[in-house]
Motif scaffolding. Structure first.
Motif, mmCIF file in Angstrom:
data_model
loop_
_atom_site.group_PDB
_atom_site.id
_atom_site.type_symbol
_atom_site.label_atom_id
_atom_site.label_comp_id
_atom_site.label_asym_id
_atom_site.label_seq_id
_atom_site.Cartn_x
_atom_site.Cartn_y
_atom_site.Cartn_z
ATOM 1 N N LYS A 52 0.816 -1.214 0.000
ATOM 2 C CA LYS A 52 0.000 0.000 0.000
ATOM 3 C C LYS A 52 0.844 1.255 0.000
ATOM 4 O O LYS A 52 0.308 2.359 0.015
ATOM 5 C CB LYS A 52 -0.903 0.024 1.236
ATOM 6 C CG LYS A 52 -1.858 -1.144 1.373
ATOM 7 C CD LYS A 52 -2.628 -1.025 2.683
ATOM 8 C CE LYS A 52 -3.509 -2.225 2.910
ATOM 9 N NZ LYS A 52 -4.266 -2.120 4.189
ATOM 10 N N THR A 53 2.165 1.108 0.008
ATOM 11 C CA THR A 53 3.028 2.277 0.168
ATOM 12 C C THR A 53 4.065 2.365 -0.950
ATOM 13 O O THR A 53 4.546 1.348 -1.463
ATOM 14 C CB THR A 53 3.778 2.246 1.510
ATOM 15 O OG1 THR A 53 4.740 1.182 1.491
ATOM 16 C CG2 THR A 53 2.810 2.029 2.673
ATOM 17 N N TYR A 54 4.416 3.608 -1.294
ATOM 18 C CA TYR A 54 5.427 3.816 -2.323
ATOM 19 C C TYR A 54 6.776 3.295 -1.869
ATOM 20 O O TYR A 54 7.555 2.759 -2.681
ATOM 21 C CB TYR A 54 5.532 5.304 -2.659
ATOM 22 C CG TYR A 54 6.561 5.584 -3.731
ATOM 23 C CD1 TYR A 54 6.328 5.219 -5.050
ATOM 24 C CD2 TYR A 54 7.767 6.201 -3.423
ATOM 25 C CE1 TYR A 54 7.266 5.456 -6.042
ATOM 26 C CE2 TYR A 54 8.714 6.452 -4.404
ATOM 27 C CZ TYR A 54 8.459 6.072 -5.713
ATOM 28 O OH TYR A 54 9.403 6.301 -6.688
ATOM 29 N N ARG A 55 7.075 3.419 -0.582
ATOM 30 C CA ARG A 55 8.369 2.948 -0.075
ATOM 31 C C ARG A 55 8.597 1.480 -0.417
ATOM 32 O O ARG A 55 9.636 1.098 -0.963
ATOM 33 C CB ARG A 55 8.431 3.145 1.437
ATOM 34 C CG ARG A 55 9.626 2.481 2.101
ATOM 35 C CD ARG A 55 9.488 2.455 3.615
ATOM 36 N NE ARG A 55 10.507 1.606 4.224
ATOM 37 C CZ ARG A 55 10.517 1.282 5.509
ATOM 38 N NH1 ARG A 55 9.569 1.739 6.325
ATOM 39 N NH2 ARG A 55 11.472 0.513 5.992
ATOM 40 N N TYR A 56 7.617 0.629 -0.104
ATOM 41 C CA TYR A 56 7.785 -0.800 -0.362
ATOM 42 C C TYR A 56 7.632 -1.124 -1.838
ATOM 43 O O TYR A 56 8.255 -2.057 -2.348
ATOM 44 C CB TYR A 56 6.806 -1.609 0.477
ATOM 45 C CG TYR A 56 7.125 -1.591 1.951
ATOM 46 C CD1 TYR A 56 8.416 -1.849 2.419
ATOM 47 C CD2 TYR A 56 6.148 -1.296 2.893
ATOM 48 C CE1 TYR A 56 8.725 -1.808 3.771
ATOM 49 C CE2 TYR A 56 6.442 -1.266 4.257
ATOM 50 C CZ TYR A 56 7.722 -1.523 4.681
ATOM 51 O OH TYR A 56 8.023 -1.498 6.021
ATOM 52 N N LEU A 57 6.816 -0.355 -2.549
ATOM 53 C CA LEU A 57 6.711 -0.541 -3.999
ATOM 54 C C LEU A 57 8.076 -0.340 -4.653
ATOM 55 O O LEU A 57 8.534 -1.163 -5.465
ATOM 56 C CB LEU A 57 5.706 0.456 -4.574
ATOM 57 C CG LEU A 57 5.660 0.552 -6.100
ATOM 58 C CD1 LEU A 57 5.041 -0.699 -6.698
ATOM 59 C CD2 LEU A 57 4.872 1.793 -6.540
ATOM 60 N N LYS A 58 8.755 0.755 -4.296
ATOM 61 C CA LYS A 58 10.064 1.052 -4.873
ATOM 62 C C LYS A 58 11.083 -0.009 -4.478
ATOM 63 O O LYS A 58 11.905 -0.443 -5.298
ATOM 64 C CB LYS A 58 10.526 2.435 -4.415
ATOM 65 C CG LYS A 58 11.773 2.942 -5.100
ATOM 66 C CD LYS A 58 12.079 4.378 -4.672
ATOM 67 C CE LYS A 58 13.336 4.897 -5.364
ATOM 68 N NZ LYS A 58 13.650 6.288 -4.936
ATOM 69 N N GLU A 59 11.016 -0.456 -3.221
ATOM 70 C CA GLU A 59 11.919 -1.500 -2.747
ATOM 71 C C GLU A 59 11.705 -2.799 -3.521
ATOM 72 O O GLU A 59 12.667 -3.451 -3.954
ATOM 73 C CB GLU A 59 11.680 -1.736 -1.260
ATOM 74 C CG GLU A 59 12.507 -2.857 -0.642
ATOM 75 C CD GLU A 59 12.141 -3.075 0.812
ATOM 76 O OE1 GLU A 59 11.904 -4.242 1.192
ATOM 77 O OE2 GLU A 59 12.085 -2.081 1.569
ATOM 78 N N ASN A 60 10.443 -3.168 -3.711
ATOM 79 C CA ASN A 60 10.144 -4.400 -4.450
ATOM 80 C C ASN A 60 10.618 -4.315 -5.893
ATOM 81 O O ASN A 60 11.184 -5.266 -6.436
ATOM 82 C CB ASN A 60 8.643 -4.680 -4.410
ATOM 83 C CG ASN A 60 8.139 -5.040 -3.024
ATOM 84 O OD1 ASN A 60 8.915 -5.424 -2.153
ATOM 85 N ND2 ASN A 60 6.845 -4.901 -2.814
ATOM 86 N N ALA A 61 10.381 -3.176 -6.530
ATOM 87 C CA ALA A 61 10.796 -3.009 -7.925
ATOM 88 C C ALA A 61 12.305 -3.138 -8.064
ATOM 89 O O ALA A 61 12.810 -3.721 -9.035
ATOM 90 C CB ALA A 61 10.321 -1.652 -8.450
ATOM 91 N N ALA A 62 13.046 -2.614 -7.089
ATOM 92 C CA ALA A 62 14.511 -2.668 -7.147
ATOM 93 C C ALA A 62 15.041 -4.084 -7.007
ATOM 94 O O ALA A 62 16.203 -4.353 -7.368
ATOM 95 C CB ALA A 62 15.101 -1.766 -6.064
ATOM 96 N N ALA A 63 14.225 -5.001 -6.516
ATOM 97 C CA ALA A 63 14.675 -6.387 -6.383
ATOM 98 C C ALA A 63 15.005 -7.008 -7.732
ATOM 99 O O ALA A 63 15.774 -7.971 -7.805
ATOM 100 C CB ALA A 63 13.603 -7.217 -5.674
ATOM 101 N N ALA A 64 14.453 -6.458 -8.806
ATOM 102 C CA ALA A 64 14.751 -6.985 -10.141
ATOM 103 C C ALA A 64 16.209 -6.789 -10.515
ATOM 104 O O ALA A 64 16.714 -7.448 -11.434
ATOM 105 C CB ALA A 64 13.847 -6.313 -11.174
ATOM 106 N N GLU A 65 16.898 -5.892 -9.809
ATOM 107 C CA GLU A 65 18.312 -5.629 -10.105
ATOM 108 C C GLU A 65 19.255 -6.382 -9.172
ATOM 109 O O GLU A 65 20.470 -6.316 -9.341
ATOM 110 C CB GLU A 65 18.585 -4.122 -9.984
ATOM 111 C CG GLU A 65 17.652 -3.250 -10.809
ATOM 112 C CD GLU A 65 17.773 -3.508 -12.298
ATOM 113 O OE1 GLU A 65 18.866 -3.903 -12.751
ATOM 114 O OE2 GLU A 65 16.756 -3.333 -12.999
#
Length: 315
Positions: free
Chosen positions: A280-293
């Motif tokens: 529900k939060t941008y913080r965790y959204l951004k963290e999850n997206a960065a996992a692709a790297e």
């Protein structure tokens, strides 16, 4: 964001997707903020997290409405999936895989989503009272009608996937897959790789357990569905603490988080594997997206593969 295709010849989407269930249903019900959640969905598109997954039962119905509002003006940027075949009356879940019901369910979903089609329509659960061939034939008709670009099946056995394939191509399957839930790695995930079928992993962080966010039952909010799950019982949380700690230590080596390690491990299972963590939060959204790297070493993958099965069933 790294990309893949949603099934053979399917649309291109980010390697990490977004599951929206928790925005409206089941998790932390006292912390619902539709305006923030809609913004997170749009921010996901900005980050290349283009696969947006929902279902009519989430709410029920309110999650699809939220997603529909959030995607207004940006529908063509999203790879949109929803599901039908499960009903919730506020107390109990029931299954309905009858063709006439599935046809009406997708029509209703499209109205809520403010869309003329979805990219993937999932049979949410196989109804034991209805042969999978009948349900799947109805979904195939929806593809012919242009209401779904492709169809998928959720929480299935390998036999059910093969039976569906005999009727119409399966673009995607969806089930829980994580370091806590690995049984599909033995049959369904390899079959999907061989057949060009995407495997969408819901609950890829174990409902937050692999992120280390829940050390005791009291950490869950009142009314949270997870409080009823065996893995969130106190004895299971204690028994599985060593598994969570292993994941955390690997994250530290990379300057990353436990959640990112859990997602990177899934990405290493094949290009067809697409985790769809919810937030529900941008913080965790951004963290999850960065996992692709985040790229795990062969030794780290072996260490994670060797972890014992967790204590407590997933449901």
């Amino acid at each position: 964001m790294l990309t893949t295709t949603l099934g053979a010849g399917g649309p291109v989407c980010g390697r990490i997707g977004l599951g929206t269930m928790g925005m409206s249903f089941a998790y932390d019900p006292g912390n619902r903020d539709d305006e923030t959640s809609a913004r997170v969905i749009r921010e996901a598109l900005d980050l290349g997290v283009t696969l947006i997954d929902t279902a009519d039962v989430y709410g029920p119905f309110t999650n699809e409405e939220l997603v529909g509002r959030a995607l207004q003006g940006r529908r063509d940027e999203a790879v949109l999936s929803t599901k039908g075949g499960v009903r919730f009356d506020g107390a109990d879940f029931t299954l309905n895989g009858r063709p006439e019901y599935l046809r009406s369910a997708l029509d209703a979903s499209l109205r809520r989503l403010r869309a003329d089609h979805v990219d993937v329509y999932f049979l949410h659960r196989v109804d034991p009272e209805v042969p999978v061939e009948e349900s799947w034939g109805a979904l195939a008709d929806l593809v012919t009608a242009g209401k779904a670009r492709a169809i998928g099946i959720s929480e299935m056995t390998l036999d059910e996937v093969k039976r569906a394939q005999a009727i119409h191509p399966v673009a995607a399957v969806q089930s829980e897959l994580s370091l806590f839930t690995r049984e599909f790695l033995g049959d369904v995930v390899p079959h999907c790789a061989a057949e060009g079928i995407a495997f969408l992993c819901h609950s890829p962080i174990g409902g937050g357990l692999l992120a280390g966010r829940y050390a005791k039952p009291a950490d869950l909010a009142d009314g949270d569905f997870r409080a009823e799950m065996p893995r969130f019982a106190e004895d299971a949380l204690d028994a599985n603490a060593h598994l969570v700690e292993t994941v955390r230590k690997i994250g530290e080596r990379h300057g990353g988080t436990s959640a990112q390690v859990a997602l990177a491990w899934l990405l290493a299972q094949g290009d067809h594997v697409i985790p769809i963590p919810g937030t529900k939060t941008y913080r965790y959204l951004k963290e999850n997206a960065a996992a692709a790297e985040l790229v795990l070493t062969a030794d780290e993958l072996a260490e994670l593969d060797a972890l014992p099965a967790p204590v407590g069933a997933r449901e």
